[in-house]
Design a protein around this motif. Structure first.
Motif, PDB file in Angstrom:
ATOM      1  N   TYR A 251      83.949 -71.524 -37.860  1.00 39.05           N
ATOM      2  CA  TYR A 251      83.764 -73.171 -38.268  1.00 39.05           C
ATOM      3  C   TYR A 251      85.116 -73.752 -37.543  1.00 39.05           C
ATOM      4  CZ  TYR A 251      84.361 -76.983 -41.737  1.00 39.05           C
ATOM      5  OH  TYR A 251      84.340 -78.230 -42.095  1.00 39.05           O
ATOM      6  N   SER A 252      86.240 -73.084 -37.665  1.00 36.43           N
ATOM      7  CA  SER A 252      87.612 -73.440 -37.229  1.00 36.43           C
ATOM      8  C   SER A 252      87.448 -73.968 -35.657  1.00 36.43           C
ATOM      9  CB  SER A 252      88.671 -72.903 -37.262  1.00 36.43           C
ATOM     10  OG  SER A 252      88.866 -72.665 -38.979  1.00 36.43           O
ATOM     11  N   VAL A 253      87.026 -73.206 -34.799  1.00 37.99           N
ATOM     12  CA  VAL A 253      86.620 -73.314 -33.706  1.00 37.99           C
ATOM     13  C   VAL A 253      85.853 -74.605 -33.275  1.00 37.99           C
ATOM     14  CG1 VAL A 253      85.530 -72.679 -31.354  1.00 37.99           C
ATOM     15  CG2 VAL A 253      86.723 -70.905 -32.704  1.00 37.99           C
ATOM     16  N   GLY A 254      84.720 -74.746 -34.151  1.00 36.91           N
ATOM     17  CA  GLY A 254      83.861 -76.036 -33.973  1.00 36.91           C
ATOM     18  C   GLY A 254      84.457 -77.101 -34.393  1.00 36.91           C
ATOM     19  N   TYR A 255      85.535 -76.886 -35.464  1.00 40.34           N
ATOM     20  CA  TYR A 255      86.192 -78.190 -36.110  1.00 40.34           C
ATOM     21  C   TYR A 255      87.259 -78.495 -35.071  1.00 40.34           C
ATOM     22  CZ  TYR A 255      87.725 -80.729 -40.357  1.00 40.34           C
ATOM     23  OH  TYR A 255      87.749 -81.668 -41.207  1.00 40.34           O
ATOM     24  N   LYS A 256      87.876 -77.594 -34.283  1.00 42.67           N
ATOM     25  CA  LYS A 256      88.734 -77.799 -33.387  1.00 42.67           C
ATOM     26  C   LYS A 256      88.106 -78.690 -32.379  1.00 42.67           C
ATOM     27  CE  LYS A 256      92.224 -75.510 -30.284  1.00 42.67           C
ATOM     28  NZ  LYS A 256      93.495 -76.197 -31.005  1.00 42.67           N
ATOM     29  N   PHE A 257      87.003 -78.541 -31.725  1.00 41.92           N
ATOM     30  CA  PHE A 257      86.356 -79.138 -30.817  1.00 41.92           C
ATOM     31  C   PHE A 257      85.911 -80.492 -31.360  1.00 41.92           C
ATOM     32  CE2 PHE A 257      85.945 -75.052 -28.273  1.00 41.92           C
ATOM     33  CZ  PHE A 257      85.812 -75.673 -27.191  1.00 41.92           C
ATOM     34  N   GLY A 258      85.390 -80.501 -32.596  1.00 41.88           N
ATOM     35  CA  GLY A 258      85.114 -81.744 -33.130  1.00 41.88           C
ATOM     36  C   GLY A 258      86.545 -82.801 -33.357  1.00 41.88           C
ATOM     37  N   MET A 259      87.411 -82.038 -33.508  1.00 40.05           N
ATOM     38  CA  MET A 259      88.603 -82.942 -33.720  1.00 40.05           C
ATOM     39  C   MET A 259      89.248 -83.506 -32.436  1.00 40.05           C
ATOM     40  SD  MET A 259      90.701 -81.338 -36.831  1.00 40.05           S
ATOM     41  CE  MET A 259      91.955 -82.861 -36.965  1.00 40.05           C
ATOM     42  N   LEU A 260      88.629 -82.958 -31.258  1.00 40.51           N
ATOM     43  CA  LEU A 260      89.010 -83.365 -30.024  1.00 40.51           C
ATOM     44  C   LEU A 260      88.864 -85.257 -29.866  1.00 40.51           C
ATOM     45  CD1 LEU A 260      87.538 -81.076 -27.370  1.00 40.51           C
ATOM     46  CD2 LEU A 260      89.875 -81.758 -27.943  1.00 40.51           C
ATOM     47  N   ILE A 261      88.122 -85.779 -30.591  1.00 42.11           N
ATOM     48  CA  ILE A 261      87.819 -87.177 -30.701  1.00 42.11           C
ATOM     49  C   ILE A 261      89.133 -87.787 -31.119  1.00 42.11           C
ATOM     50  CG2 ILE A 261      87.059 -87.414 -33.083  1.00 42.11           C
ATOM     51  CD1 ILE A 261      85.901 -89.415 -30.034  1.00 42.11           C
ATOM     52  N   GLN A 262      90.021 -87.128 -31.822  1.00 38.82           N
ATOM     53  CA  GLN A 262      91.419 -87.856 -32.235  1.00 38.82           C
ATOM     54  C   GLN A 262      92.477 -87.881 -31.066  1.00 38.82           C
ATOM     55  OE1 GLN A 262      92.249 -85.701 -35.879  1.00 38.82           O
ATOM     56  NE2 GLN A 262      92.535 -87.544 -36.937  1.00 38.82           N
ATOM     57  N   PRO A 263      92.735 -86.759 -30.500  1.00 35.88           N
ATOM     58  CA  PRO A 263      93.632 -86.905 -29.420  1.00 35.88           C
ATOM     59  C   PRO A 263      93.138 -87.463 -28.091  1.00 35.88           C
ATOM     60  CG  PRO A 263      92.939 -84.802 -29.490  1.00 35.88           C
ATOM     61  CD  PRO A 263      92.392 -85.434 -30.622  1.00 35.88           C
ATOM     62  N   LEU A 264      91.935 -87.572 -28.074  1.00 38.98           N
ATOM     63  CA  LEU A 264      91.282 -87.989 -26.586  1.00 38.98           C
ATOM     64  C   LEU A 264      90.914 -89.628 -26.835  1.00 38.98           C
ATOM     65  CD1 LEU A 264      88.791 -85.286 -25.452  1.00 38.98           C
ATOM     66  CD2 LEU A 264      90.936 -85.740 -24.706  1.00 38.98           C
ATOM     67  N   PHE A 265      90.871 -90.114 -28.033  1.00 33.45           N
ATOM     68  CA  PHE A 265      90.494 -91.454 -28.283  1.00 33.45           C
ATOM     69  C   PHE A 265      91.181 -92.048 -29.531  1.00 33.45           C
ATOM     70  CE2 PHE A 265      87.583 -94.851 -30.078  1.00 33.45           C
ATOM     71  CZ  PHE A 265      87.753 -95.713 -28.770  1.00 33.45           C
ATOM     72  N   VAL A 266      90.854 -91.422 -30.628  1.00 31.88           N
ATOM     73  CA  VAL A 266      91.201 -92.394 -32.073  1.00 31.88           C
ATOM     74  C   VAL A 266      93.054 -92.549 -31.906  1.00 31.88           C
ATOM     75  CG1 VAL A 266      91.687 -92.291 -34.245  1.00 31.88           C
ATOM     76  CG2 VAL A 266      89.381 -91.492 -33.308  1.00 31.88           C
ATOM     77  N   ASP A 267      93.465 -91.478 -31.658  1.00 32.89           N
ATOM     78  CA  ASP A 267      94.972 -91.275 -31.484  1.00 32.89           C
ATOM     79  C   ASP A 267      95.636 -92.201 -30.510  1.00 32.89           C
ATOM     80  OD1 ASP A 267      95.256 -89.786 -33.752  1.00 32.89           O
ATOM     81  OD2 ASP A 267      95.632 -87.980 -32.526  1.00 32.89           O
ATOM     82  N   PRO A 268      94.940 -92.010 -29.140  1.00 35.94           N
ATOM     83  CA  PRO A 268      95.600 -93.323 -28.289  1.00 35.94           C
ATOM     84  C   PRO A 268      95.244 -94.752 -28.706  1.00 35.94           C
ATOM     85  CG  PRO A 268      94.677 -91.616 -27.086  1.00 35.94           C
ATOM     86  CD  PRO A 268      94.066 -91.201 -28.650  1.00 35.94           C
ATOM     87  N   PHE A 269      94.058 -94.897 -29.340  1.00 38.83           N
ATOM     88  CA  PHE A 269      93.745 -96.224 -29.688  1.00 38.83           C
ATOM     89  C   PHE A 269      94.532 -96.664 -30.983  1.00 38.83           C
ATOM     90  CE2 PHE A 269      91.388 -99.067 -32.886  1.00 38.83           C
ATOM     91  CZ  PHE A 269      91.148 -99.856 -31.957  1.00 38.83           C
ATOM     92  N   LYS A 270      94.949 -95.718 -31.653  1.00 39.19           N
ATOM     93  CA  LYS A 270      95.902 -96.203 -32.990  1.00 39.19           C
ATOM     94  C   LYS A 270      97.407 -96.461 -32.154  1.00 39.19           C
ATOM     95  CE  LYS A 270      95.553 -93.511 -36.563  1.00 39.19           C
ATOM     96  NZ  LYS A 270      95.509 -92.319 -37.637  1.00 39.19           N
ATOM     97  N   SER A 271      97.569 -95.608 -31.119  1.00 35.89           N
ATOM     98  CA  SER A 271      98.802 -95.903 -30.854  1.00 35.89           C
ATOM     99  C   SER A 271      99.312 -97.318 -30.220  1.00 35.89           C
ATOM    100  CB  SER A 271      99.342 -94.975 -29.630  1.00 35.89           C
ATOM    101  OG  SER A 271      99.285 -93.575 -30.031  1.00 35.89           O
ATOM    102  N   MET A 325      79.939 -68.720 -30.506  1.00 35.04           N
ATOM    103  CA  MET A 325      79.000 -69.443 -30.102  1.00 35.04           C
ATOM    104  C   MET A 325      78.351 -70.442 -30.969  1.00 35.04           C
ATOM    105  SD  MET A 325      79.209 -69.430 -26.933  1.00 35.04           S
ATOM    106  CE  MET A 325      77.701 -70.428 -26.552  1.00 35.04           C
ATOM    107  N   ASP A 326      78.135 -70.261 -32.112  1.00 36.26           N
ATOM    108  CA  ASP A 326      77.359 -70.773 -33.027  1.00 36.26           C
ATOM    109  C   ASP A 326      78.084 -72.066 -33.593  1.00 36.26           C
ATOM    110  OD1 ASP A 326      75.120 -69.511 -33.131  1.00 36.26           O
ATOM    111  OD2 ASP A 326      75.368 -68.495 -34.946  1.00 36.26           O
ATOM    112  N   ALA A 327      79.422 -72.194 -33.162  1.00 30.64           N
ATOM    113  CA  ALA A 327      80.462 -73.359 -33.553  1.00 30.64           C
ATOM    114  C   ALA A 327      79.861 -74.579 -33.055  1.00 30.64           C
ATOM    115  CB  ALA A 327      81.886 -72.946 -32.906  1.00 30.64           C
ATOM    116  N   TYR A 328      79.296 -74.414 -31.832  1.00 30.74           N
ATOM    117  CA  TYR A 328      78.810 -75.879 -31.042  1.00 30.74           C
ATOM    118  C   TYR A 328      77.869 -76.561 -31.925  1.00 30.74           C
ATOM    119  CZ  TYR A 328      73.864 -74.920 -29.973  1.00 30.74           C
ATOM    120  OH  TYR A 328      72.531 -74.806 -30.039  1.00 30.74           O
ATOM    121  N   LYS A 329      77.210 -75.663 -33.101  1.00 27.44           N
ATOM    122  CA  LYS A 329      76.252 -76.438 -33.974  1.00 27.44           C
ATOM    123  C   LYS A 329      76.661 -77.656 -34.815  1.00 27.44           C
ATOM    124  CE  LYS A 329      72.968 -72.754 -33.210  1.00 27.44           C
ATOM    125  NZ  LYS A 329      72.238 -71.575 -34.026  1.00 27.44           N
TER     126      LYS A 329
END
Length: 491
Positions: A251-271, A325-329
């Motif tokens: 779950y944490s691996v999937g969560y880590k990929f899901g949270m990529l939206i923060q550093p790649l977009f949300v955090d730069p936007f908020k900055s 591998m199931d983390a992608y779901k």
């Protein structure tokens, strides 16, 4: 605020910095997943969520108040505001360390159920204190849009952490303790540099009035921060109770990929958006400016969501073992959850401008309660999939409640119809992709048809006028020029 061209330039620098940062941090992923295994990686994830919770309290997020009132002062008064925040943080640090020495073992045994719990808890506290001071001392760079300095410091810290983690985890075989030792030493070296740079302006002074202002603002955010941590912490604890550490690891691996939206977009936007909104909210055309940013947030954010969601399965196969591998779901659900959370930068405008941050705390507490209830209902039956759905519904609920409380305090008419169309396009594209993953198991073929899906998204956004063709071409050129200029400087 910089002119429009500079505004975009700053955003591009932050985005490039976040991409490079994530590229470096993702090198650690195969190290951690292979060296720790699914069980050990699940325990590390649990420790990291406890770290997020503790970050809220160690210095009471005083930097939030500093950011809020930075523009209210100039010259020596602004320096006094900075010193007040730093000295208050130092006093709290001493108190935190005393509490750790007296009650640390008891707290650690309650929170964790694995070996070396006190040592790990102590390392979590130390890492939290050091990282909070780094954030505080770097506030001025962000507030003055000095993106290059901010990005450089973060990258240096990550590179040092990478080197130290390889040493402690791979060579010394220290497990979670080695992970945290690497973080602490890298943060400490950066903190020493920042102290040396800022020491000439430091003075032991605390202005009670300024401190009251900052604490009123940052203190009002405490319930919000606590609830936000509950939203990420509760699912791990329920998974540990109802399932096992191995499922937490996946779950944490999937969560880590899901949270990529923060550093790649949300955090730069908020900055960019955080100082920007406090600067232009009084303008006559502020509503137009906010709505323009709102539309850009959704088009570019959804584009990045699609890209991450479509290519996550391929990247997971490269960076981890087949056990994960199931983390992608669950990745799309987590991506949307944190993207929705980023929307609160718009919906909470009224609350922040009117300094009623206690309302944000109440809203987040309600969101945390919803999350806990949903975890209790969904995790026993659906495991990590139930946890991901609970996260998505919780953040959606927060947005609805937030807009109900905040919008009347500062009214901005957002184009929700355009946003809904954008979401429907994303859901349709991902639905088609997911169905293909059930049929196709060849990742090379998947790589190429994912490109087609991305072009379909852009085409449909242009078709439904979610973005203007001229604007899209201009942004692509700006990104290309910036990347080329960075290449030329590094060669």
């Amino acid at each position: 605020m910089p002119e429009k061209k500079s505004f975009i330039k700053v955003g591009i620098i932050y985005a490039i910095g976040q991409v490079l940062s994530k590229a470096i941090s993702f090198i650690l992923l195969p190290i951690y997943t292979r060296q720790l295994g699914t069980v050990g990686y699940g325990q590390l994830s649990l420790a990291d969520t406890v770290l997020d919770f503790i970050n809220t309290f160690v210095i009471l997020s005083i930097y939030s108040g500093y950011i809020r009132f930075y523009r209210e002062y100039k010259g020596e008064e602004r320096n006094k505001l900075r010193n007040t925040a730093i000295n208050f943080a130092l006093i709290l640090t001493i108190i935190d360390l005393i509490i750790l020495m007296i009650f640390g073992r008891t707290i650690a045994n309650i929170i964790f159920s694995f070996n070396n719990s006190y040592k790990i808890f102590a390392l979590i506290i130390i890492r939290s204190l050091l990282s909070q001071f780094v954030i505080l001392l770097m506030c001025d760079y962000n507030l003055n849009y000095e993106a290059v300095i901010t990005v450089t410091i973060n990258l240096v810290m990550l590179i040092m952490n990478l080197i130290l983690s390889i040493y402690f985890v791979v060579y010394k075989k220290q497990g979670i303790i080695g992970v945290y030792s690497g973080y602490i030493l890298s943060i400490l070296m950066v903190l020493i540099y920042l102290v040396m740079v800022n020491v000439r302006n430091f003075k032991f002074e605390i202005d009670k009035k300024m401190l009251k202002y900052m604490l009123t603002f940052s203190g009002g955010l405490l319930p919000c921060n606590v609830s936000g941590t509950i939203l990420t912490l509760a699912d791990r604890y329920f998974l540990a109770g109802y399932r096992n550490y191995s499922e937490i690891g996946i779950y944490s691996v999937g969560y880590k990929f899901g949270m990529l939206i923060q550093p790649l977009f949300v955090d730069p936007f908020k900055s960019i958006f955080t100082p920007y909104k406090f600067q232009i909210w009084k303008d006559d055309d502020a509503s137009v400016k906010f709505n323009d940013m709102y539309k850009k947030y959704h088009f570019f954010g959804c584009l990045i969501i699609i890209f991450i969601a479509l290519y996550s399965r391929i990247i997971i196969s490269i960076f981890t073992t087949k056990d994960y591998m199931d983390a992608y779901k669950i990745i799309m659900l987590i991506l949307f959850s944190y993207f929705l959370y980023g929307e609160n930068e718009f919906y909470s405008l009224g609350i922040q401008i009117k300094n009623k941050t206690y309302l944000t705390g109440i809203i987040m507490l309600l969101g945390g309660m919803i999350n806990i209830i949903l975890n209790v209902i969904l995790i026993p039956k659906f495991g990590m999939y139930g946890a991901a759905v609970a996260t998505l519904i919780s953040y959606l609920s927060i947005n609805i409640i937030n807009s109900t409380f905040s919008v009347p305090l500062y009214k901005v008419k957002y184009d929700f119809t355009t946003t809904l169309i954008n979401y429907l396009i994303v859901i349709g594209i991902y639905g088609g992709y997911y169905l293909l993953t059930l049929i196709n198991k060849n990742l090379i073929i998947e790589f190429f048809y994912n490109i087609l899906f991305i072009f379909i998204y852009i085409y449909l956004c242009l078709k439904f006028k979610l973005v203007k063709k001229d604007d899209l071409v201009r942004y692509i050129k700006l990104v290309k020029m910036k990347i080329l200029s960075i290449k030329s400087r590094t060669m």
